[in-house]
Design an enzyme around this catalytic site. Sequence first.
Site, PDB file in Angstrom:
ATOM      1  N   CYS A 176       0.190   3.783   2.610  1.00 14.55           N
ATOM      2  CA  CYS A 176       0.441   3.260   3.919  1.00 14.55           C
ATOM      3  C   CYS A 176       1.835   3.785   4.138  1.00 14.55           C
ATOM      4  CB  CYS A 176       0.454   1.763   4.125  1.00 14.55           C
ATOM      5  SG  CYS A 176      -1.419   1.333   4.006  1.00 14.55           S
ATOM      6  N   CYS A 213       0.614  -1.103  -0.185  1.00 13.37           N
ATOM      7  CA  CYS A 213       0.027   0.025   0.009  1.00 13.37           C
ATOM      8  C   CYS A 213       0.847   1.513   0.035  1.00 13.37           C
ATOM      9  CB  CYS A 213      -0.993  -0.028   1.194  1.00 13.37           C
ATOM     10  SG  CYS A 213      -1.740   1.340   1.796  1.00 13.37           S
TER      11      CYS A 213
END
Length: 103
Positions: free
Chosen positions: A34, A31
């Site tokens: 993230c 991600c």
Amino acid sequence: MAAVEITNENFEEVVLQANKPVLVDFWATWCAPCRMLSPIVDEIGEESVDVVVGKVNVDEQQELAARFKVASIPTLLVFEKGEVKNKSVGVISKAEIIKLLGL
């Protein structure tokens, strides 16, 4: 204090039984947002003695992600006395995280 890796096995001890607020970052290695948020979360963990900072890898801890209905990542949850007090989805600034924590 560095961020703690949170798993099903240590969740109750680290999060639910904590005597101070706990910031939990739900994330995954693949991600990109993230990876943008992670250094900010780590920095808060290093700087603040008033908060426990933990991270949940949603790929490895799918039960925890499902338990807290994490549908999008990154998701930040703030726990106090074992209950979710605040939630944020997506990348936010350090100042916004601090506000989320109520510091």
